[in-house]
Structure formats: structure tokens, C-alpha cells
Design an enzyme around this catalytic site. Structure first.
Site, PDB file in Angstrom:
ATOM      1  N   HIS A  67       0.701  -1.268  -0.038  1.00  0.00           N
ATOM      2  CA  HIS A  67      -0.230  -0.127  -0.221  1.00  0.00           C
ATOM      3  C   HIS A  67       0.874   1.217   0.075  1.00  0.00           C
ATOM      4  CE1 HIS A  67       1.076  -0.623   4.122  1.00  0.00           C
ATOM      5  NE2 HIS A  67       0.615   0.376   4.591  1.00  0.00           N
ATOM      6  N   ARG A  68       1.981   1.006   0.514  1.00  0.00           N
ATOM      7  CA  ARG A  68       3.062   2.086   0.291  1.00  0.00           C
ATOM      8  C   ARG A  68       4.242   1.344  -0.294  1.00  0.00           C
ATOM      9  NH1 ARG A  68      -0.374   5.132   1.912  1.00  0.00           N
ATOM     10  NH2 ARG A  68      -0.563   6.286   3.829  1.00  0.00           N
ATOM     11  N   LYS A  72       9.536  -2.798   3.018  1.00  0.00           N
ATOM     12  CA  LYS A  72      10.833  -2.787   3.515  1.00  0.00           C
ATOM     13  C   LYS A  72      10.962  -3.717   4.598  1.00  0.00           C
ATOM     14  CE  LYS A  72      14.482   0.085   4.211  1.00  0.00           C
ATOM     15  NZ  LYS A  72      15.310  -0.968   4.608  1.00  0.00           N
ATOM     16  N   LYS A  96       4.811  -2.019  11.781  1.00  0.00           N
ATOM     17  CA  LYS A  96       5.872  -1.237  12.187  1.00  0.00           C
ATOM     18  C   LYS A  96       6.101   0.002  11.522  1.00  0.00           C
ATOM     19  CE  LYS A  96       9.100  -3.800  13.499  1.00  0.00           C
ATOM     20  NZ  LYS A  96      10.351  -4.794  13.412  1.00  0.00           N
ATOM     21  N   ASP A 101       5.093   6.084  11.214  1.00  0.00           N
ATOM     22  CA  ASP A 101       5.077   6.833   9.968  1.00  0.00           C
ATOM     23  C   ASP A 101       6.181   6.776   9.054  1.00  0.00           C
ATOM     24  OD1 ASP A 101       2.448   7.978  10.617  1.00  0.00           O
ATOM     25  OD2 ASP A 101       3.282   9.245  12.192  1.00  0.00           O
ATOM     26  N   LYS A 108      10.125  -8.806   4.279  1.00  0.00           N
ATOM     27  CA  LYS A 108      11.084  -9.538   4.986  1.00  0.00           C
ATOM     28  C   LYS A 108      11.793 -10.626   4.177  1.00  0.00           C
ATOM     29  CE  LYS A 108      13.208  -9.483   9.145  1.00  0.00           C
ATOM     30  NZ  LYS A 108      13.108  -8.094  10.026  1.00  0.00           N
ATOM     31  N   SER A 365      16.598   3.625   8.652  1.00  0.00           N
ATOM     32  CA  SER A 365      16.696   3.230   7.142  1.00  0.00           C
ATOM     33  C   SER A 365      15.936   4.112   6.226  1.00  0.00           C
ATOM     34  CB  SER A 365      15.988   1.728   7.204  1.00  0.00           C
ATOM     35  OG  SER A 365      17.222   0.600   7.433  1.00  0.00           O
TER      36      SER A 365
HETATM   37  P1  NAD Z   1      22.470 -10.264  15.819  1.00  0.00           P
HETATM   38  O1  NAD Z   1      22.757 -11.344  15.142  1.00  0.00           O
HETATM   39  O2  NAD Z   1      23.305  -9.120  15.868  1.00  0.00           O
HETATM   40  O3  NAD Z   1      22.361 -10.630  17.502  1.00  0.00           O
HETATM   41  C1  NAD Z   1      21.660 -11.579  18.067  1.00  0.00           C
HETATM   42  C2  NAD Z   1      22.370 -12.133  19.136  1.00  0.00           C
HETATM   43  O4  NAD Z   1      21.564 -12.996  19.753  1.00  0.00           O
HETATM   44  C3  NAD Z   1      23.681 -12.617  19.193  1.00  0.00           C
HETATM   45  O5  NAD Z   1      24.570 -11.964  20.006  1.00  0.00           O
HETATM   46  C4  NAD Z   1      23.533 -13.962  19.353  1.00  0.00           C
HETATM   47  O6  NAD Z   1      24.585 -14.560  19.971  1.00  0.00           O
HETATM   48  C5  NAD Z   1      22.437 -14.225  20.382  1.00  0.00           C
HETATM   49  N1  NAD Z   1      21.553 -15.284  20.507  1.00  0.00           N
HETATM   50  C6  NAD Z   1      21.514 -16.189  19.583  1.00  0.00           C
HETATM   51  N2  NAD Z   1      20.795 -17.250  19.906  1.00  0.00           N
HETATM   52  C7  NAD Z   1      20.549 -16.927  21.269  1.00  0.00           C
HETATM   53  C8  NAD Z   1      19.984 -17.751  22.523  1.00  0.00           C
HETATM   54  N3  NAD Z   1      19.469 -18.788  22.160  1.00  0.00           N
HETATM   55  N4  NAD Z   1      19.969 -17.141  23.621  1.00  0.00           N
HETATM   56  C9  NAD Z   1      20.683 -15.599  23.756  1.00  0.00           C
HETATM   57  N5  NAD Z   1      21.156 -15.085  22.907  1.00  0.00           N
HETATM   58  C10 NAD Z   1      21.235 -15.713  21.537  1.00  0.00           C
HETATM   59  O7  NAD Z   1      20.941  -9.845  15.432  1.00  0.00           O
HETATM   60  P2  NAD Z   1      20.361  -8.399  15.789  1.00  0.00           P
HETATM   61  O8  NAD Z   1      20.529  -7.566  14.452  1.00  0.00           O
HETATM   62  O9  NAD Z   1      20.652  -7.844  17.134  1.00  0.00           O
HETATM   63  O10 NAD Z   1      18.887  -8.597  16.051  1.00  0.00           O
HETATM   64  C11 NAD Z   1      18.199  -9.322  17.232  1.00  0.00           C
HETATM   65  C12 NAD Z   1      16.959  -9.160  17.191  1.00  0.00           C
HETATM   66  O11 NAD Z   1      16.365  -7.803  16.883  1.00  0.00           O
HETATM   67  C13 NAD Z   1      16.118 -10.073  16.182  1.00  0.00           C
HETATM   68  O12 NAD Z   1      14.653 -10.356  16.663  1.00  0.00           O
HETATM   69  C14 NAD Z   1      15.782  -9.191  14.798  1.00  0.00           C
HETATM   70  O13 NAD Z   1      14.800  -9.625  13.919  1.00  0.00           O
HETATM   71  C15 NAD Z   1      15.405  -7.750  15.647  1.00  0.00           C
HETATM   72  N6  NAD Z   1      15.721  -6.745  14.984  1.00  0.00           N
HETATM   73  C16 NAD Z   1      16.968  -6.142  14.554  1.00  0.00           C
HETATM   74  C17 NAD Z   1      17.175  -4.977  13.795  1.00  0.00           C
HETATM   75  C18 NAD Z   1      18.371  -4.438  13.137  1.00  0.00           C
HETATM   76  O14 NAD Z   1      18.261  -3.400  12.850  1.00  0.00           O
HETATM   77  N7  NAD Z   1      19.332  -5.069  13.205  1.00  0.00           N
HETATM   78  C19 NAD Z   1      15.858  -4.145  13.455  1.00  0.00           C
HETATM   79  C20 NAD Z   1      14.720  -4.605  14.165  1.00  0.00           C
HETATM   80  C21 NAD Z   1      14.602  -5.691  14.907  1.00  0.00           C
END
Ligand code: NAD
Length: 473
Positions: A67-68, A72, A96, A101, A108, A365
Site C-alpha cells: 500500500h506504500r 521494507k 511497524k 509513519d 522480510k 533506514s
Molecule cells: P544479531 O545477530 O546481531 O544478534 C543476535 C544475538 O543474539 C547474538 O549476540 C547471538 O549470539 C544471540 N543469541 C542467539 N541465540 C541466542 C539464544 N538462544 N539465547 C540468547 N542469545 C542468543 O541480531 P540483531 O540484528 O541484534 O537482531 C536481534 C533481534 O532484533 C532479532 O529478533 C531481529 O529481528 C530484531 N531486529 C533487528 C534489527 C536490526 O536493525 N538489526 C531491527 C529490528 C529488529
């Protein structure tokens, strides 16, 4: 994954939470189904020759909504990835973006791979090949679908993707905007790496600006001195824990990682721990805390704030009843299952949901994408002008009052905002405004009793409006 088989899948869990909000809003069934449906899912299987042998990799890209445009959402590299998870994460992106906004649809992607098992050059080959598939099949371009980093990917992978797109579309002047989260010297933006963790900090700060909200979580006062347990010290967890402890005085009493948990009730120094993990590849033998081998059990440790920042489905119907935190900020996507969410709500634990709490990443982003399509660094035109203007104001005040302004005040008044200042200010404003919109919905609608339902209701109202205004084509 700790969820028991009796619980709905991740995607079903998100849908059930969304249904709760749709029910409160009284949305008609057609619009509700249109909003919830995943628009398209691509599955690719492609061969890459690794160490003389052919390996076939499986990847997905789901476009939940258009819709937009562009749609992303991140790309993750994980050995447990599957289509259900990708669709769930894509739908979360839709809600999200609307909530904060950001004028994008939700998407994904994931590649079924354990990146730790491959060398840098091998990962480059695999990433370029995956990007090629997505580009050729219309699932990656600056105007339609723009990935970003997620679990297992970072700036490096984004740079490879951008370069692959550039080679396939040299005529596209906006090629660099085909992906965000890039390195600074390849079209990235200052503040993107830490954006999600910084956003989590801004959410916590805003929560503590509202004494009634703090009271509803059985706490009082400010963030200073509050205890916090964090799961996952990756990109999101590290930055959130670092900023909250170093800038807001939060005491990080436990860090849960994949190889156990570290506990220190006097506080863990996050930077020291992070450097230890980089040097040794593990939390083992960190001198500043005690190791507990059963990491997941530490989610149940009493604390003021619990921040799951690792994986989905960590708090389930199995352990929800034993959680003792007062406030949970979902930095990870989907760390609480639907059933667990109901249990936690009944227990009176306040939950700031993923769709809002980790929206800092997509917000910055968006700023990066704007920087890329406008082909200019944010603040480049204004910075020196603001500086000159500030100096003139300072001189004018001195002339009018006859008093001398201190050097530090003069410097502060004459500071022209650079890119990082603007990114932080834009992110802070975005997180605060969204919090206030969610809070308003929570207060005005007596059927809404939790932040998650209020967040989805806020977001769904905006998406529904866009469908109603434009119509369904
Ligand atoms: P990442 O890979 O940098 O970090 C994940 C961390 O979790 C690692 O340090 C890993 O060792 C640890 N981990 C893995 N399995 C584990 C377990 N069983 N118990 C405890 N720790 C464990 O990933 P990230 O980018 O930090 O993403 C983390 C979460 O945040 C995800 O759910 C992701 O979808 C969400 N997220 C990330 C972003 C982003 O900008 N990177 C944005 C929005 C949401």
C-alpha cells in the site's frame, strides 16, 4: 526455539495479536483480511560451488504489503529460517512502518544458512547470488523492495547486495537506495548501525517520562538505578544495553547469550563484555560476572526491565508464569508467543511490543533511503548557515545586555546540526510521537488495556485509512 507444539506458529501468533486489535476497532472482515494477507512470497533455491562442491541454498523474500512503496524489511541469515517466520516478520514490518509513519510497505527475507560455517569470500559469493535471484525476480529494487540487515547480516552483506544491483542496473541513478544499513562510505548514514538499540533507549526514556505508565508497571521514579536483564548481545542488544547503562544509569544485572548467562547484581560493564565476546567468541570466563549455564532460565530473574533482544518465541506458555520483570521491552521480533502474552497481561506485566520497540532500525533506514534518493548528506546545506546564525545571535545578546556569553554556551548556540545530530533528533521525535499516539489510543478506548493492542490499533487505523482512501485495485 522453546515453544511447545501446542502453541500457534509465529505467523499465527502475530495474526492472533492483530485480530485482538481489529476486533476492538470493529474493522469489517474484508478490510481486515486484506490488511492481514501476505501479498507475495518468493522462494528461491540456488547452487553455489563451495570448496569444490556444489551446495544448494534456500532463501525467501515475502512482501506482506504494497500500500506504500517500496516495501521494507531486513534479510536474516539463520540455520532455522523458514517461510512461516519470514511471513510473520514481513507482516510485523507492515504494522511497524505504519506505526512510526515510515511510508513503506512491509517485507522480510531470509537465507537458510549458518553464516559462522563459511569464510568471508564464500559468504560474498552466496550473498551476491541470493541478491541476483531477488533482483531478477522483482523482489529487490530502490522503488519496490528494499532490504536491510537483521540477524546474521550487517553492513558488509548490504554493500555486496548494493554492488550486485548496480552491476545489473547501471542505468538506475538511485541504485544505492536498493538496500539500507550500508557502510558509511557506500551510501550508508551515520547512526544506522546503532539505530534499533538507540530506538529501544528512546522508548524506555519516553515510558519513564509518564509517571502513570511507570506506576502501572509497579515502579516509580526514573530510569536511573533500575535493574535490567537483557537477552542477546548482538547489534540490537549491545547498543540498547550500552546506551541505557552508560547514559541513563540502568544497572544491567544479567546478560543472556547463546552459551549461557552472566549475572552480576551490581551491574555488568557492557562495553567490557562486548570486547570480551569479540576477543574470545563467547561470554565464558568474563571476569566481571558469574556464569549460569542455563541461560534461558535467567529470563525469570526478578528485575525492573527485561529486554529480549535475540530471537522469537523465548517467552512461551511454558515459562511466562515465572517471569518476574515489571516491564518488558521487545527489542527482538516476536520474543513472546500469543499464549504467553495473555499470561503476562494477566500478571500485570507491562509489555512494549516489538512492532513499536524495535522500529528505530527501519526509521533510520528511511532516513538513509531519503539520503540516497536525494543524493545529498543530511544537513550539508544548512550546517554552516546555522553556525553563522548562532554566532550572530550570541553577539547580538552580548551587545544588548553588555554581558559576555561563556565560551561553552557560545559553542552550543553556534552548533550547526550534522548528519548524526539530525538522525538522532529524527529518531527521538519518531519514537516519542509514536509512543504518544499509542498511549492516546490506550487511554481513550476502554476496550484496549495493553500497549500491544494499542500499538496494533494505532497502526491498523492508518493502514485501513490508506485502503479506504485509495480503494482496492
Ligand atoms: P544479531 O545477530 O546481531 O544478534 C543476535 C544475538 O543474539 C547474538 O549476540 C547471538 O549470539 C544471540 N543469541 C542467539 N541465540 C541466542 C539464544 N538462544 N539465547 C540468547 N542469545 C542468543 O541480531 P540483531 O540484528 O541484534 O537482531 C536481534 C533481534 O532484533 C532479532 O529478533 C531481529 O529481528 C530484531 N531486529 C533487528 C534489527 C536490526 O536493525 N538489526 C531491527 C529490528 C529488529
Amino acid at each position: 526455539m522453546t515453544a511447545t507444539i501446542t502453541e500457534p506458529s509465529f505467523r499465527e501468533s502475530v495474526d492472533l495479536m492483530v485480530d485482538r486489535a481489529m476486533c476492538v476497532l470493529g474493522l469489517d472482515e474484508g478490510t481486515a483480511t486484506a490488511i492481514k494477507s501476505c501479498n507475495a512470497v518468493l522462494q528461491v533455491k540456488f547452487p553455489v560451488k563451495i570448496r569444490g562442491k556444489i551446495e544448494v541454498f534456500t532463501g525467501w523474500r515475502a512482501t506482506h504489503s504494497t500500500h506504500r512503496l517500496p516495501s521494507k524489511g531486513g534479510i536474516r541469515y539463520a540455520p532455522y529460517a523458514d517461510q512461516d517466520e519470514v511471513e510473520a516478520l514481513a507482516s510485523l514490518m507492515t504494522y511497524k512502518c505504519a506505526l512510526v509513519d515510515v511510508p513503506f510497505g512491509g517485507s522480510k527475507g531470509a537465507l537458510l544458512i549458518d553464516p559462522t560455517q563459511y569464510e568471508r569470500d564464500e559468504l560474498e559469493m552466496i550473498t551476491r547470488r541470493f541478491a541476483h535471484e531477488l533482483i531478477r525476480k522483482g523482489f529487490l529494487s530502490p522503488s519496490t523492495n528494499v532490504p536491510a540487515p537483521d540477524i546474521g547480516t550487517g553492513q558488509r552483506e548490504m554493500a555486496w547486495i548494493a554492488d550486485t544491483y548496480k552491476h545489473l542496473h547501471p542505468e538506475d541513478i538511485n541504485y544505492i537506495a536498493c538496500v539500507t544499513g550500508k557502510p558509511l562510505f557506500h551510501g550508508g548514514i551515520r547512526g544506522r548501525v546503532e539505530a534499533t538499540g538507540r530506538g529501544v533507549q528512546y522508548v524506555a526514556q519516553e515510558f519513564f517520562r509518564h509517571p502513570e505508565d511507570v506506576k502501572s508497571a509497579n515502579m516509580q521514579g526514573s530510569l536511573q538505578g533500575k535493574t535490567c536483564v537483557i537477552q542477546g548481545l548482538g547489534n540490537v542488544g549491545y547498543h540498547a544495553a550500552k546506551f541505557l547503562s552508560e547514559e541513563d544509569g540502568v544497572i544491567i544485572t544479567a546478560v543472556i547469550e547463546r552459551d549461557g548467562a552472566l549475572i552480576n547484581d551490581n551491574g555488568i560493564n557492557i562495553e567490557d563484555l562486548y570486547q570480551h565476546i569479540i576477543a574470545h567468541g563467547s561470554i565464558n570466563n568474563f571476569p566481571g560476572a558469574t556464569l549460569e549455564e542455563n541461560g534461558i532460565a535467567v529470563l525469570e530473574k526478578p528485575c525492573d526491565i527485561l529486554i529480549p533482544a535475540a530471537l522469537e518465541r523465548q517467552i512461551t506458555m511454558e515459562n511466562a508464569d515465572r517471569i518476574q520483570a515489571k516491564l518488558i521491552i521487545e527489542a527482538a521480533n516476536g520474543p513472546i508467543t500469543y499464549g504467553a502474552d495473555e499470561i503476562l497481561n494477566k500478571k500485570g506485566i507491562v509489555i512494549i511490543p516489538d512492532a513499536f520497540a524495535n522500529a528505530g532500525g527501519v526509521t533510520v533506514s528511511y532516513f538513509e533511503w531519503i539520503r540516497n534518493i536525494s543524493h545529498i548528506r543530511l544537513g550539508r546545506m544548512q550546517r554552516r548557515h546555522e553556525e553563522t546564525h548562532g554566532l550572530q545571535v550570541a553577539s547580538m545578546l552580548e551587545e544588548l545586555t553588555g554581558n559576555k556569553i561563556s565560551d561553552s554556551l557560545r559553542k552550543a548556540v553556534a552548533h550547526g546540526a550534522d548528519e548524526l545530530d539530525l538522525v538522532r533528533s529524527g529518531l527521538d521525535d519518531t519514537m516519542r510521537s509514536a509512543y504518544q499516539q499509542i498511549r492516546e489510543n490506550l487511554l481513550k478506548n476502554e476496550k484496549i488495556t495493553d500497549f500491544r493492542t494499542a500499538s496494533y490499533a494505532t497502526s491498523i487505523e492508518k493502514i485501513a485509512r490508506s485502503y479506504i482512501d485509495v480503494g482496492i485495485y
